[in-house]
Write an enzyme that holds these catalytic residues in place. Structure first.
Site: not given
Length: 87
Positions: A16-17
């Site tokens: 999850i960037h």
């Protein structure tokens, strides 16, 4: 008030960037529900905060758990899992 909990494995190779964290946080805010997200057995953080979500350091293969409180919690939880797991 209804509560729903969902766990899912993150398959995105970069975890999850910034972009998915932003999309997820926006979806949480739009839901009108109180939502937290936790990585593994870690502490839950407010899911509507991009910085909190990114601060979890979620990588590919990690399991996250969402807890949703509010009206239509089950549908909101399912929708948020879909947002997190779309490739």
């Amino acid at each position: 008030m209804a509560t729903a909990t969902r766990s899912t494995v993150i398959n995105d190779p970069v975890g999850i960037h910034a972009r998915p964290a932003a999309e997820f946080a926006q979806a949480v805010t739009a839901s009108g529900c109180t939502v937290t997200i936790a990585k593994g057995d870690g502490d839950a953080v407010p899911a509507g905060s991009i910085l909190s979500v990114m601060g979890l350091g979620v990588k590919q293969g990690d399991t996250v758990t969402l807890t949703v409180e509010g009206d239509d919690a089950d549908n909101v939880a399912d929708s948020l899992v879909a947002t997190l797991t779309k490739a």
